[in-house]
Design a protein around this motif. Sequence first.
Motif, PDB file in Angstrom:
ATOM      1  N   VAL A  88       9.130 -12.114   5.617  1.00  0.00           N
ATOM      2  CA  VAL A  88       8.608 -11.007   4.826  1.00  0.00           C
ATOM      3  C   VAL A  88       7.154 -10.780   5.212  1.00  0.00           C
ATOM      4  O   VAL A  88       6.339 -11.699   5.169  1.00  0.00           O
ATOM      5  N   SER A  89       6.821  -9.556   5.568  1.00  0.00           N
ATOM      6  CA  SER A  89       5.447  -9.253   5.948  1.00  0.00           C
ATOM      7  C   SER A  89       4.539  -9.368   4.742  1.00  0.00           C
ATOM      8  O   SER A  89       4.911  -9.023   3.617  1.00  0.00           O
ATOM      9  N   GLN A  90       3.311  -9.832   4.975  1.00  0.00           N
ATOM     10  CA  GLN A  90       2.338  -9.902   3.896  1.00  0.00           C
ATOM     11  C   GLN A  90       1.748  -8.543   3.561  1.00  0.00           C
ATOM     12  O   GLN A  90       1.104  -8.400   2.517  1.00  0.00           O
ATOM     13  N   ILE A  91       1.927  -7.557   4.441  1.00  0.00           N
ATOM     14  CA  ILE A  91       1.417  -6.214   4.182  1.00  0.00           C
ATOM     15  C   ILE A  91       2.569  -5.233   4.340  1.00  0.00           C
ATOM     16  O   ILE A  91       3.197  -5.173   5.394  1.00  0.00           O
ATOM     17  N   ARG A  92       2.842  -4.481   3.288  1.00  0.00           N
ATOM     18  CA  ARG A  92       3.968  -3.548   3.314  1.00  0.00           C
ATOM     19  C   ARG A  92       3.522  -2.182   2.810  1.00  0.00           C
ATOM     20  O   ARG A  92       2.815  -2.079   1.813  1.00  0.00           O
ATOM     21  N   ARG A  93       3.957  -1.151   3.518  1.00  0.00           N
ATOM     22  CA  ARG A  93       3.718   0.210   3.040  1.00  0.00           C
ATOM     23  C   ARG A  93       4.971   0.709   2.343  1.00  0.00           C
ATOM     24  O   ARG A  93       6.091   0.550   2.833  1.00  0.00           O
ATOM     25  N   TRP A  94       4.765   1.341   1.188  1.00  0.00           N
ATOM     26  CA  TRP A  94       5.867   1.872   0.391  1.00  0.00           C
ATOM     27  C   TRP A  94       5.775   3.393   0.342  1.00  0.00           C
ATOM     28  O   TRP A  94       4.689   3.961   0.280  1.00  0.00           O
ATOM     29  N   ASP A  95       6.920   4.022   0.343  1.00  0.00           N
ATOM     30  CA  ASP A  95       6.973   5.466   0.127  1.00  0.00           C
ATOM     31  C   ASP A  95       6.519   5.782  -1.295  1.00  0.00           C
ATOM     32  O   ASP A  95       6.797   5.025  -2.232  1.00  0.00           O
ATOM     33  N   ASP A 151       9.237   5.714  -3.955  1.00  0.00           N
ATOM     34  CA  ASP A 151      10.130   4.558  -4.008  1.00  0.00           C
ATOM     35  C   ASP A 151       9.738   3.643  -5.174  1.00  0.00           C
ATOM     36  O   ASP A 151       8.891   2.769  -5.027  1.00  0.00           O
ATOM     37  N   PHE A 152      10.382   3.850  -6.305  1.00  0.00           N
ATOM     38  CA  PHE A 152      10.049   3.086  -7.496  1.00  0.00           C
ATOM     39  C   PHE A 152      10.764   1.741  -7.547  1.00  0.00           C
ATOM     40  O   PHE A 152      10.724   1.059  -8.569  1.00  0.00           O
ATOM     41  N   SER A 153      11.396   1.353  -6.449  1.00  0.00           N
ATOM     42  CA  SER A 153      11.934  -0.004  -6.369  1.00  0.00           C
ATOM     43  C   SER A 153      10.845  -1.004  -6.013  1.00  0.00           C
ATOM     44  O   SER A 153      11.089  -2.214  -6.009  1.00  0.00           O
ATOM     45  N   ALA A 154       9.635  -0.534  -5.723  1.00  0.00           N
ATOM     46  CA  ALA A 154       8.515  -1.431  -5.424  1.00  0.00           C
ATOM     47  C   ALA A 154       8.268  -2.352  -6.622  1.00  0.00           C
ATOM     48  O   ALA A 154       8.282  -1.898  -7.769  1.00  0.00           O
ATOM     49  N   PRO A 155       8.029  -3.641  -6.378  1.00  0.00           N
ATOM     50  CA  PRO A 155       7.841  -4.581  -7.495  1.00  0.00           C
ATOM     51  C   PRO A 155       6.736  -4.166  -8.457  1.00  0.00           C
ATOM     52  O   PRO A 155       6.868  -4.317  -9.677  1.00  0.00           O
ATOM     53  N   ASP A 187       3.724  11.556 -11.163  1.00  0.00           N
ATOM     54  CA  ASP A 187       5.158  11.316 -10.955  1.00  0.00           C
ATOM     55  C   ASP A 187       5.449  10.556  -9.668  1.00  0.00           C
ATOM     56  O   ASP A 187       6.559  10.624  -9.151  1.00  0.00           O
ATOM     57  N   ASP A 188       4.462   9.822  -9.135  1.00  0.00           N
ATOM     58  CA  ASP A 188       4.732   9.067  -7.918  1.00  0.00           C
ATOM     59  C   ASP A 188       4.310   7.612  -8.092  1.00  0.00           C
ATOM     60  O   ASP A 188       3.783   7.213  -9.134  1.00  0.00           O
ATOM     61  N   LEU A 189       4.575   6.811  -7.070  1.00  0.00           N
ATOM     62  CA  LEU A 189       4.334   5.379  -7.144  1.00  0.00           C
ATOM     63  C   LEU A 189       2.851   5.059  -7.251  1.00  0.00           C
ATOM     64  O   LEU A 189       2.466   4.065  -7.887  1.00  0.00           O
ATOM     65  N   ALA A 190       1.998   5.886  -6.627  1.00  0.00           N
ATOM     66  CA  ALA A 190       0.555   5.653  -6.704  1.00  0.00           C
ATOM     67  C   ALA A 190       0.069   5.751  -8.147  1.00  0.00           C
ATOM     68  O   ALA A 190      -0.674   4.894  -8.637  1.00  0.00           O
ATOM     69  N   ALA A 191       0.482   6.815  -8.845  1.00  0.00           N
ATOM     70  CA  ALA A 191       0.084   6.989 -10.240  1.00  0.00           C
ATOM     71  C   ALA A 191       0.647   5.872 -11.108  1.00  0.00           C
ATOM     72  O   ALA A 191      -0.029   5.368 -12.012  1.00  0.00           O
ATOM     73  N   ARG A 192       1.884   5.465 -10.819  1.00  0.00           N
ATOM     74  CA  ARG A 192       2.504   4.406 -11.608  1.00  0.00           C
ATOM     75  C   ARG A 192       1.768   3.077 -11.426  1.00  0.00           C
ATOM     76  O   ARG A 192       1.579   2.331 -12.379  1.00  0.00           O
ATOM     77  N   ALA A 193       1.338   2.772 -10.196  1.00  0.00           N
ATOM     78  CA  ALA A 193       0.621   1.525  -9.945  1.00  0.00           C
ATOM     79  C   ALA A 193      -0.669   1.474 -10.764  1.00  0.00           C
ATOM     80  O   ALA A 193      -1.024   0.422 -11.325  1.00  0.00           O
ATOM     81  N   TRP A 205       0.828  -1.206   0.000  1.00  0.00           N
ATOM     82  CA  TRP A 205       0.000   0.000   0.000  1.00  0.00           C
ATOM     83  C   TRP A 205       0.860   1.252   0.000  1.00  0.00           C
ATOM     84  O   TRP A 205       2.002   1.254   0.456  1.00  0.00           O
ATOM     85  N   VAL A 206       0.281   2.299  -0.592  1.00  0.00           N
ATOM     86  CA  VAL A 206       0.967   3.569  -0.797  1.00  0.00           C
ATOM     87  C   VAL A 206       0.005   4.691  -0.433  1.00  0.00           C
ATOM     88  O   VAL A 206      -1.186   4.624  -0.754  1.00  0.00           O
ATOM     89  N   ALA A 207       0.516   5.703   0.234  1.00  0.00           N
ATOM     90  CA  ALA A 207      -0.292   6.887   0.558  1.00  0.00           C
ATOM     91  C   ALA A 207       0.176   8.065  -0.284  1.00  0.00           C
ATOM     92  O   ALA A 207       1.377   8.256  -0.508  1.00  0.00           O
ATOM     93  N   SER A 208      -0.765   8.860  -0.738  1.00  0.00           N
ATOM     94  CA  SER A 208      -0.423  10.067  -1.478  1.00  0.00           C
ATOM     95  C   SER A 208       0.156  11.119  -0.535  1.00  0.00           C
ATOM     96  O   SER A 208       0.180  10.941   0.686  1.00  0.00           O
ATOM     97  N   ALA A 209       0.592  12.240  -1.088  1.00  0.00           N
ATOM     98  CA  ALA A 209       1.232  13.281  -0.283  1.00  0.00           C
ATOM     99  C   ALA A 209       0.303  13.837   0.788  1.00  0.00           C
ATOM    100  O   ALA A 209       0.733  14.149   1.906  1.00  0.00           O
ATOM    101  N   THR A 210      -0.982  13.970   0.489  1.00  0.00           N
ATOM    102  CA  THR A 210      -1.916  14.586   1.426  1.00  0.00           C
ATOM    103  C   THR A 210      -2.702  13.575   2.262  1.00  0.00           C
ATOM    104  O   THR A 210      -3.394  13.961   3.201  1.00  0.00           O
TER     105      THR A 210
END
Length: 274
Positions: A141-148, A151-155, A185-191, A44-49
């Motif tokens: 490895v946790s089944q639930i991970r939060r990503w910045d 951080d475009f290293s996310a799978p 330009d962030d991971l949320a949009a890329r997903a 999961w990923v959170a937006s800036a706001t």
Amino acid sequence: MKLVVIVTGASGAIYARRMLHVLADLCAGTWPNEPAHKDLQVDWVASATAPQVWLTELGEPMPSEIGAPALAVATGEPVEEDAVGRPPALPSAAAARRESGASRASPATEVFGSNVLGGRLPSPSVAQTLRGRGAESERMVSQIRRWDRQDFSAPFASGSNAPDAVLVMPCSMSALSRVAHGGGDDLAARACEVALKERRRLVLVVRETPLSLVHLRNMVAATEAGAVVLPAVPSFYGSIRTLDDAVDTVVARALDHVGLHVALTRRWGAPESP
């Protein structure tokens, strides 16, 4: 199943929190009458706001992690064990909820370029578990991970490792616009972009009222591109008595559309539980 949850800054943080806790319970096997979903991986990923809205609406900082068990993955490296020979696990969702007053000190801060968030590193036991010490063991490895969000290293940032579904909940009109027209330009949009181009399920739980013509046209464009627009509109035919009951009607429908059918609320035509 690989699921990505995107939390944006739209009003409706209560939906996101409930969704994440249900997913954690499914992973942990603590959901009533459900076996543990060992094959469920939630990123999961959170937006800036989103953290600001979460704090304002829920009165607590957005957590850096949601409780879920850690899974063993063979790596050829050892893992530190506890006194009875078991590797330490991350707390369950139920345990996390019992500690409701423990995390209200200050809003979460993001550590960019890493999947460690919330302004703090994992506890020493968890950190040791992730690193391992020796020659023949497993990595936890946790089944639930939060990503910045940067951080475009996310799978799931690549179509070569696309998730099975992406769920945006709640989905702001800005996030909807990026889905409808591309960009971001962030991971949320890329997903979201990866989900569309790889023809995976993308569910947008939009939250806004009233809707302008721009919003409506963006919903049409997103639908034409392959997304499912699922407004955060509760239903009231299932003996709804509380706000939590109403929230669950939306969460249940969102889970349905990503392929997880959970007994959160009474379905239309189903008998009422005693």
